[in-house]
Structure formats: C-alpha cells, structure tokens
Design a protein around this motif. Structure first.
Motif, PDB file in Angstrom:
ATOM      1  N   ARG A 200     -35.224 112.781-103.263  1.00 34.22           N
ATOM      2  CA  ARG A 200     -34.463 111.526-103.349  1.00 34.22           C
ATOM      3  C   ARG A 200     -33.201 111.592-102.491  1.00 34.22           C
ATOM      4  O   ARG A 200     -32.765 110.574-101.942  1.00 34.22           O
ATOM      5  N   LEU A 201     -32.613 112.781-102.376  1.00 40.23           N
ATOM      6  CA  LEU A 201     -31.423 112.927-101.535  1.00 40.23           C
ATOM      7  C   LEU A 201     -31.784 112.806-100.059  1.00 40.23           C
ATOM      8  O   LEU A 201     -30.982 112.329 -99.253  1.00 40.23           O
ATOM      9  N   VAL A 202     -32.993 113.236 -99.700  1.00 42.30           N
ATOM     10  CA  VAL A 202     -33.462 113.049 -98.325  1.00 42.30           C
ATOM     11  C   VAL A 202     -33.584 111.553 -98.027  1.00 42.30           C
ATOM     12  O   VAL A 202     -33.167 111.076 -96.972  1.00 42.30           O
ATOM     13  N   GLY A 203     -34.140 110.810 -98.981  1.00 36.85           N
ATOM     14  CA  GLY A 203     -34.199 109.363 -98.814  1.00 36.85           C
ATOM     15  C   GLY A 203     -32.812 108.749 -98.718  1.00 36.85           C
ATOM     16  O   GLY A 203     -32.571 107.835 -97.916  1.00 36.85           O
ATOM     17  N   LEU A 204     -31.888 109.258 -99.528  1.00 35.99           N
ATOM     18  CA  LEU A 204     -30.502 108.781 -99.488  1.00 35.99           C
ATOM     19  C   LEU A 204     -29.891 109.013 -98.117  1.00 35.99           C
ATOM     20  O   LEU A 204     -29.292 108.096 -97.532  1.00 35.99           O
ATOM     21  N   CYS A 237     -33.376 107.527-109.008  1.00 30.15           N
ATOM     22  CA  CYS A 237     -34.408 107.508-110.050  1.00 30.15           C
ATOM     23  C   CYS A 237     -35.808 107.250-109.504  1.00 30.15           C
ATOM     24  O   CYS A 237     -36.744 106.992-110.273  1.00 30.15           O
ATOM     25  N   ARG A 238     -36.001 107.324-108.212  1.00 29.02           N
ATOM     26  CA  ARG A 238     -37.308 106.994-107.644  1.00 29.02           C
ATOM     27  C   ARG A 238     -38.347 108.061-107.963  1.00 29.02           C
ATOM     28  O   ARG A 238     -38.069 109.253-107.943  1.00 29.02           O
ATOM     29  N   THR A 239     -39.552 107.590-108.257  1.00 33.87           N
ATOM     30  CA  THR A 239     -40.664 108.488-108.549  1.00 33.87           C
ATOM     31  C   THR A 239     -41.256 109.015-107.233  1.00 33.87           C
ATOM     32  O   THR A 239     -40.996 108.458-106.158  1.00 33.87           O
ATOM     33  N   PRO A 240     -42.076 110.083-107.297  1.00 30.96           N
ATOM     34  CA  PRO A 240     -42.734 110.572-106.077  1.00 30.96           C
ATOM     35  C   PRO A 240     -43.543 109.484-105.376  1.00 30.96           C
ATOM     36  O   PRO A 240     -43.525 109.387-104.142  1.00 30.96           O
ATOM     37  N   GLY A 241     -44.258 108.653-106.156  1.00 30.53           N
ATOM     38  CA  GLY A 241     -45.022 107.570-105.548  1.00 30.53           C
ATOM     39  C   GLY A 241     -44.128 106.565-104.847  1.00 30.53           C
ATOM     40  O   GLY A 241     -44.451 106.073-103.749  1.00 30.53           O
ATOM     41  N   GLU A 242     -42.997 106.256-105.439  1.00 32.44           N
ATOM     42  CA  GLU A 242     -42.045 105.337-104.803  1.00 32.44           C
ATOM     43  C   GLU A 242     -41.445 105.957-103.547  1.00 32.44           C
ATOM     44  O   GLU A 242     -41.190 105.252-102.565  1.00 32.44           O
ATOM     45  N   MET A 243     -41.240 107.263-103.562  1.00 30.10           N
ATOM     46  CA  MET A 243     -40.731 107.940-102.367  1.00 30.10           C
ATOM     47  C   MET A 243     -41.757 107.867-101.235  1.00 30.10           C
ATOM     48  O   MET A 243     -41.407 107.609-100.078  1.00 30.10           O
ATOM     49  N   ASP A 244     -43.028 108.097-101.556  1.00 29.96           N
ATOM     50  CA  ASP A 244     -44.073 107.999-100.538  1.00 29.96           C
ATOM     51  C   ASP A 244     -44.117 106.599 -99.934  1.00 29.96           C
ATOM     52  O   ASP A 244     -44.217 106.439 -98.711  1.00 29.96           O
ATOM     53  N   TYR A 252     -36.431 102.494 -90.246  1.00 27.94           N
ATOM     54  CA  TYR A 252     -35.450 102.286 -91.300  1.00 27.94           C
ATOM     55  C   TYR A 252     -36.136 101.993 -92.631  1.00 27.94           C
ATOM     56  O   TYR A 252     -37.291 101.545 -92.656  1.00 27.94           O
ATOM     57  N   PRO A 253     -35.451 102.238 -93.740  1.00 37.43           N
ATOM     58  CA  PRO A 253     -36.015 101.870 -95.046  1.00 37.43           C
ATOM     59  C   PRO A 253     -36.278 100.368 -95.118  1.00 37.43           C
ATOM     60  O   PRO A 253     -35.563  99.563 -94.508  1.00 37.43           O
ATOM     61  N   ALA A 254     -37.308  99.995 -95.859  1.00 32.47           N
ATOM     62  CA  ALA A 254     -37.591  98.572 -96.045  1.00 32.47           C
ATOM     63  C   ALA A 254     -36.463  97.915 -96.840  1.00 32.47           C
ATOM     64  O   ALA A 254     -35.817  98.577 -97.654  1.00 32.47           O
ATOM     65  N   PRO A 255     -36.195  96.652 -96.595  1.00 32.58           N
ATOM     66  CA  PRO A 255     -35.132  95.959 -97.347  1.00 32.58           C
ATOM     67  C   PRO A 255     -35.382  96.049 -98.846  1.00 32.58           C
ATOM     68  O   PRO A 255     -36.531  95.980 -99.281  1.00 32.58           O
TER      69      PRO A 255
END
Length: 255
Positions: A200-204, A237-244, A252-255
């Motif tokens: 999740r920190l990588v996504g951050l 709080c994102r789940t592994p599936g949400e991270m995928d 860029y991340p989706a809006p």
C-alpha cells in the motif's frame, strides 16, 4: 531507484561495492538525531538515510546475495528484470493471474526471500514499529524532496526514475515493477501480511509522484500536508485485489 540501475547491477556485479561506504548500511541506527551531519542535505533526515541505504543495497553497492537474487529473478522471468513486470501484466490481461504468475515465479522463491529479508531489515532499522512515519518516507521520496549529496551525480534526489522516462520523471514504471515483486512475495506466502501492508505504501508513493510530478535533478516543492494525509488514507486499507486493480492503470492512478 531506477530500472536502469537494477540492470546495471546485473551487468557489473559488485564493482561498485568498494567505492561506497558499506558500513553505512550496517549501522544499527533508527532516529535522525543519531545520524552524522551531511552538509548540503535537504529534506527529512531519516527518510534520506533509509533511501540512501536502499539505493546502495539494491542499485549501487549490492551484496553478492542480492546480485544472485536478481539473476534468479531474471531467469524465472526469462528476460531482463523488467520482464517480471511484463509477466505480471500479461497474466493479468490473459485472465490467468494469479495461478500462472505464481507458477512462473516459484522457481525464484529464494530470490524473493532475499528481497524480503533485505528490505524488511532496512525498513525495521530506520522505522522500527513506526509504519506511519514510514508512510511519510514514501511520500517524501515520491515527492522528490530528498536531496542527498552522497548519491552519485546526477542522482542526488531520492526518487523513482527510469532510463526511458520523460525528462521530468513522470512516467516511470518502477512503482509497477515494485508492486509486481510485492505480489510475488505475497503469493509465495513470504511475510504475506507485512508485504500486503507495505505494498500500500508503494501505491502511496506512486500516487504522490503522479500528483506532484516532480522534476528530476532538483529539490521539488513539498506536497501540501493535507493532500499527503488524504493520499495516505486513500491507500492504507486497500486489499490485495484492490491493489492489483489500481496498478492496472498506467502511468498514473485512476481517478
């Protein structure tokens, strides 16, 4: 922290080790007050120390074990280190993930174990039991505000860049590569709970860089605290599936 640096590791092995202060990597330090002064350094002191140690271990002065682990990962992915990301993307697009991805990376389990041990050692050394502060270190790195004169020129700014990126470093795939490695760790059952949190920190960090679009080679304006806090909450709080699903978006991340 670039893929170019990772490929250079595979080609040059330990050639850079003697040129870098390896003792810095071994020091059992955690708090900014314990670090020696570095003239000219800019940005959060502890975050600078973490990412300096990280860059040395994974790019500029890797241990023999890390070099071997890169080779194992390369062999399992049957290409350059980047092909691990290609494999991850391909299996997602073909609808065969996670089974086919896991089947391919099983042969590199030892390499993934090495990556886990070395990274967790670094995170625990500089941010022991302080994942909130660790999250901010990812914010600082994604923001491009950490200037470290110990780093080789022109890479004094700790940030994600890549050899084929645009001039301002906005379109790096390094965050996606890191996520692909993290998913390999969790699918293999290696420190699964911890890596689900760290992913999740990588996504951050990815969204901070996508939001601020820092320039390469200069200290960038800091992100507003309220914006950073909002992004931390968005990812925590994102789940592994949400991270995928999040990392299906590029650059860029989706809006």
């Amino acid at each position: 922290m670039s893929e170019l640096s990772r490929r250079r590791v595979l080609k040059s092995g330990l050639a850079a080790t003697a040129a870098v202060g390896a003792s810095v990597l071994l020091a059992p330090v955690a708090h900014a007050s314990e670090f020696p002064e570095v003239p000219g350094m800019r940005g959060d002191r502890r975050a600078n120390e973490l990412w300096y140690a990280y860059e040395m271990e994974f790019s500029y002065a890797p241990s023999a074990e890390v070099v071997a682990a890169y080779g194992e990962l390369d062999a399992a992915a049957q290409g350059s280190p980047l092909s691990l990301l290609d494999l991850y993307i391909q299996t997602r697009e073909q609808g065969t993930y996670p089974e086919s991805y896991l089947d391919r990376i099983r042969r590199a389990r030892h390499a993934f174990e090495v990556f886990s041990v070395v990274q967790l050692d670094l995170f625990d050394r500089y941010y022991p039991r302080d994942e909130r502060a660790l999250a901010w270190s990812f914010v600082h790195m994604g923001n491009g505000v950490l200037y470290d004169p110990r780093m080789p020129h022109p890479n004094e700014i700790h940030m994600m860049t890549m050899d084929n990126t645009s001039a301002d470093g906005k379109t790096t795939t390094s965050w996606h590569f890191w996520h692909a490695v993290n998913r390999g760790l969790t699918l293999l059952g290696i420190d699964r709970a911890r890596w689900n949190r760290l992913d999740r920190l990588v996504g951050l960090g990815w969204e901070v860089q996508s939001t601020t679009k820092p320039a390469v080679g200069q200290v960038n304006p800091p992100i507003a605290c309220h914006t950073a806090e909002r992004l931390i909450r968005r990812w925590e709080c994102r789940t592994p599936g949400e991270m995928d699903r999040a990392f299906q978006s590029f650059p860029y991340p989706a809006p």
